[in-house]
Structure formats: C-alpha cells, structure tokens
Design an enzyme around this catalytic site. Sequence first.
Site, mmCIF file in Angstrom:
data_model
loop_
_atom_site.group_PDB
_atom_site.id
_atom_site.type_symbol
_atom_site.label_atom_id
_atom_site.label_comp_id
_atom_site.label_asym_id
_atom_site.label_seq_id
_atom_site.Cartn_x
_atom_site.Cartn_y
_atom_site.Cartn_z
ATOM 1 N N GLY A 13 0.786 -1.273 -0.043
ATOM 2 C CA GLY A 13 -0.279 -0.011 0.029
ATOM 3 C C GLY A 13 0.808 1.165 0.016
ATOM 4 O O GLY A 13 0.306 2.323 -0.282
ATOM 5 N N VAL A 14 2.017 1.356 0.392
ATOM 6 C CA VAL A 14 2.972 2.205 0.218
ATOM 7 C C VAL A 14 2.987 2.862 -1.199
ATOM 8 O O VAL A 14 3.048 2.122 -1.981
ATOM 9 C CB VAL A 14 4.133 2.084 0.712
ATOM 10 C CG1 VAL A 14 5.437 3.242 0.360
ATOM 11 C CG2 VAL A 14 4.259 1.812 2.523
ATOM 12 N N PRO A 17 7.114 7.413 -5.894
ATOM 13 C CA PRO A 17 7.147 7.905 -7.234
ATOM 14 C C PRO A 17 7.846 7.161 -8.226
ATOM 15 O O PRO A 17 8.778 6.264 -8.009
ATOM 16 C CB PRO A 17 7.924 9.256 -6.875
ATOM 17 C CG PRO A 17 7.926 9.303 -5.351
ATOM 18 C CD PRO A 17 7.982 8.026 -4.826
ATOM 19 N N ASP A 47 17.700 7.487 -4.925
ATOM 20 C CA ASP A 47 17.963 6.069 -4.564
ATOM 21 C C ASP A 47 19.623 6.147 -4.327
ATOM 22 O O ASP A 47 20.363 6.547 -5.147
ATOM 23 C CB ASP A 47 17.596 5.465 -6.008
ATOM 24 C CG ASP A 47 18.356 3.931 -5.861
ATOM 25 O OD1 ASP A 47 17.410 2.922 -5.456
ATOM 26 O OD2 ASP A 47 19.346 3.825 -6.158
ATOM 27 N N TYR A 52 27.528 2.904 -2.513
ATOM 28 C CA TYR A 52 27.802 3.808 -3.402
ATOM 29 C C TYR A 52 28.733 4.950 -2.598
ATOM 30 O O TYR A 52 29.321 5.943 -3.092
ATOM 31 C CB TYR A 52 26.698 4.806 -3.671
ATOM 32 C CG TYR A 52 25.650 3.756 -4.456
ATOM 33 C CD1 TYR A 52 25.915 2.554 -5.152
ATOM 34 C CD2 TYR A 52 24.231 4.350 -4.773
ATOM 35 C CE1 TYR A 52 25.095 1.987 -5.763
ATOM 36 C CE2 TYR A 52 23.646 3.591 -5.632
ATOM 37 C CZ TYR A 52 23.667 2.486 -6.376
ATOM 38 O OH TYR A 52 22.965 1.913 -7.093
ATOM 39 N N HIS A 110 21.063 -5.328 -1.848
ATOM 40 C CA HIS A 110 21.498 -5.062 -3.258
ATOM 41 C C HIS A 110 21.977 -6.134 -4.146
ATOM 42 O O HIS A 110 21.867 -5.828 -5.615
ATOM 43 C CB HIS A 110 23.154 -4.287 -3.118
ATOM 44 C CG HIS A 110 23.517 -3.341 -4.003
ATOM 45 N ND1 HIS A 110 24.183 -2.094 -3.430
ATOM 46 C CD2 HIS A 110 23.513 -3.349 -5.204
ATOM 47 C CE1 HIS A 110 24.565 -1.354 -4.580
ATOM 48 N NE2 HIS A 110 23.946 -2.070 -5.693
#
Length: 298
Positions: A13-14, A17, A47, A52, A110
């Site tokens: 339900g989240v 975008p 993200d 990273y 990942h």
Amino acid sequence: MSTRNPFLTLNNGVQMPALGLGVFQSTPEQTSSSVVAALVRGYRLIDTAAAYLNERQVGEAIARSGVPRSDVFVTTKLWISDYGYERALRAFDVSLRKLGLEYIDLYLLHQPLPSDFEATVGAYQAAEKLLADGRVRAIGVSNFSPKQLEDLAARTRVVPAVNQVEVHPFFTQRELRAHHARHGIVTQAWSPLGGVNVYMPGDPKAVKNPLAHPVVVVLSEKYRKTPAQVVLRWHVQSGLSAIPKSVRPERIAENFDVFDFALTAEEGAAIDALDTGVRGGPPAEVVDSMRFSISIPD
C-alpha cells in the site's frame, strides 16, 4: 495524460514516485549538489546504497533542500559484505545514521549472493524485522532472477515490494517483469537509459547506446524531446519505476521533463522491439564477495 510524476502503489500500500534520481557513481561532492538540484526541480525519489559511499551526502542534501522529509521517498541498499541476520541489522543502523534519518522508505538487498544464499536469506529476514518494527516502510531486492525470487519466497514471509534491475530498450527483461506482475513486485530500472552499455561495454569496439538508435531519435524529433526523455517516457508508460543518474543540473531537469507528452501504443511497441536480450551489467550468478570486495566503512 498526467503532467505530474505518477505514483506506483507497492504491494503493502505504500506509494512510490515512478521517476527518481539515482546516485550510483556520483562522488560525495557531486551527490550533495545533484540531490538538492533534483529536489528543487520536483523529484521526490532518491536512490542510494551503502556501497555507493554517498549516503551521508544524500541525507545532508535532503536536510538542506527544505523539502519536508515526509515528502521524500528514500531508498538505500544493503551490501553483500553485510549479509546475514545480525550483520544486516547492524549495517542498517549505519546507513540510517549516515543518512541522518529516522526511517527509510525502501530498503533493498543490493544483490543475491548465490555462493552464500543462506546469508542472503538471513539478510532479508533482518529486513522483514525492520519492516515489522516500522523502521522501514517497504523492503525489496535488487538484481534477483525469477528463480532467486522463488528461492527467497520459500524461506521468507514478505514478498519483495520492488526488484531493482537493469532495464532499458536494449534489455527489457520481459520474462522477469511478467514474474514481477504475477507476484505484485514493482520493476525498478537501474541504468534506464542504457548507460551501462556505454560506461561498461562488453565490447569497447561495439558500444550499443539506445539513445542513438534511429527509432528513439525519430521519436525525439517528432515530440521535440531528447532521446533520453523519450526513453524515460517509455519507462513511465510501461508502468516501471526509473532512477536515471546525473550530476548536471540541466540534465537532472531534462530527465524530469517527461510528463507533457505521451507515446502511442505503436511507438511504445517499437521501443519494446529494440530488445536484444543481452544485459550490460554482470549477471547475478557471478556476484560473490571475492569479485566484489567492497567493504562498507562505519
């Protein structure tokens, strides 16, 4: 046709975008300025990943941008060196501290680790606990094949909300996306513009750039958009999430300016037909801690 960045509803339900900014290979200095530029332009999905080495700068940029934390959807990822239940919980705390946040919107594994799938399962079970405890809003994976998703499902309780994988016009992952659709998993595209074929080509003498393909170029001329905008529009209309990376403010703005035109069904199918079935990045089967020996500092 919506002129705004659409939301994708995850299987719990989240809402996430559809289009966001990725910061893979962005230096710490570049990360801060690019995230601020993206948030000012209207991006609300950022993200990053422990591997990273720029989580701290992402968090600082969010705080500096003036955009309310609740409006920003933040994704980070657990690196394979921290797989296993207890190690994963500790690594999450490190990521949260670096980001300077009280919670993370989406937490991903990942990579699968075929050489130690037991540790992969343990890491995902730790993510399940973080979800149950309300420290993350959704959990998922990255670079998992259908078989690896099935093996994970047999040992865990929560279906991944997202599988972040290589997808672009030259590698559309039809079978994997169909598997996702059957199980309520959102497909999120890394290297959505096919840049992996340019910066990491299998054959340096045969670089294959989707943005230079005549089908994409003709459409860019028709709509008076850049090839990158055409490809990102294809992602959005295909129901995918895409996280293009850039450190240039003008390119960041350009990549977000894709909501004022629409490809026809025939044009979308023409881009679909560019699929070669050949990935640019390494297959998950070759990932192990020896080949990818990144160690995440505290």
